[in-house]
Write a protein that holds these residues in place. Sequence first.
Motif, PDB file in Angstrom:
ATOM      1  N   SER A 109     -39.071 -33.176 -32.765  1.00  0.00           N
ATOM      2  CA  SER A 109     -39.549 -32.356 -31.189  1.00  0.00           C
ATOM      3  C   SER A 109     -40.499 -31.580 -31.574  1.00  0.00           C
ATOM      4  N   HIS A 110     -41.099 -31.182 -30.268  1.00  0.00           N
ATOM      5  CA  HIS A 110     -42.325 -30.404 -30.530  1.00  0.00           C
ATOM      6  C   HIS A 110     -42.103 -29.100 -31.298  1.00  0.00           C
ATOM      7  N   VAL A 111     -40.908 -28.593 -31.235  1.00  0.00           N
ATOM      8  CA  VAL A 111     -40.499 -27.366 -31.917  1.00  0.00           C
ATOM      9  C   VAL A 111     -41.018 -27.320 -33.320  1.00  0.00           C
ATOM     10  N   ASP A 112     -40.794 -28.696 -33.946  1.00  0.00           N
ATOM     11  CA  ASP A 112     -41.160 -28.821 -35.307  1.00  0.00           C
ATOM     12  C   ASP A 112     -42.642 -28.561 -35.471  1.00  0.00           C
ATOM     13  N   ALA A 115     -43.809 -25.262 -35.185  1.00  0.00           N
ATOM     14  CA  ALA A 115     -43.610 -24.483 -36.438  1.00  0.00           C
ATOM     15  C   ALA A 115     -44.899 -24.942 -37.532  1.00  0.00           C
ATOM     16  N   LYS A 135     -51.885 -26.330 -29.894  1.00  0.00           N
ATOM     17  CA  LYS A 135     -50.687 -25.807 -29.219  1.00  0.00           C
ATOM     18  C   LYS A 135     -50.638 -26.104 -27.779  1.00  0.00           C
TER      19      LYS A 135
END
Length: 140
Positions: A109-112, A115, A135
């Motif tokens: 996911s883009h969360v990874d 991070a 970002k």
Amino acid sequence: MDNYPLLNIFWTMLELFLWILWFFLLFKIITDIFRSHDMGGWAKAGWLLLVILVPLIGVLVYVIARGRSMGERDVEQAQRADAAFKAYIRDAAGAAPGEGPGEGPGGRSHVDDLAKLADLKSSGAISEEEYQKAKEKLLV
């Protein structure tokens, strides 16, 4: 200290500074001769001989004759280095160029990805501006 007045110290420092500038210019021109793709081997050998055997005249003639193309080659090299750095950042961040919203490569996911970007920023590998651009690219 009486035998070497202050003015002589300044004169010696100026001479040293000028010698350092001269060697910097000489090495810059020699590297530019080898980096130039628009010259053949004989032309490179001729320029190199001129610059080494008659340094003052050779360097001045080279700067007059090829100074503009020397600057263009510097700009091209800087652009290549910048593109390589940006490709490295994309690789390290895990985002492929032109990747759209949703999941990243391998089902991440883009969360990874965010991070990883935050880790790169906190370690100093990328600047605040590069972090914001990456970002925004991920979130669009």
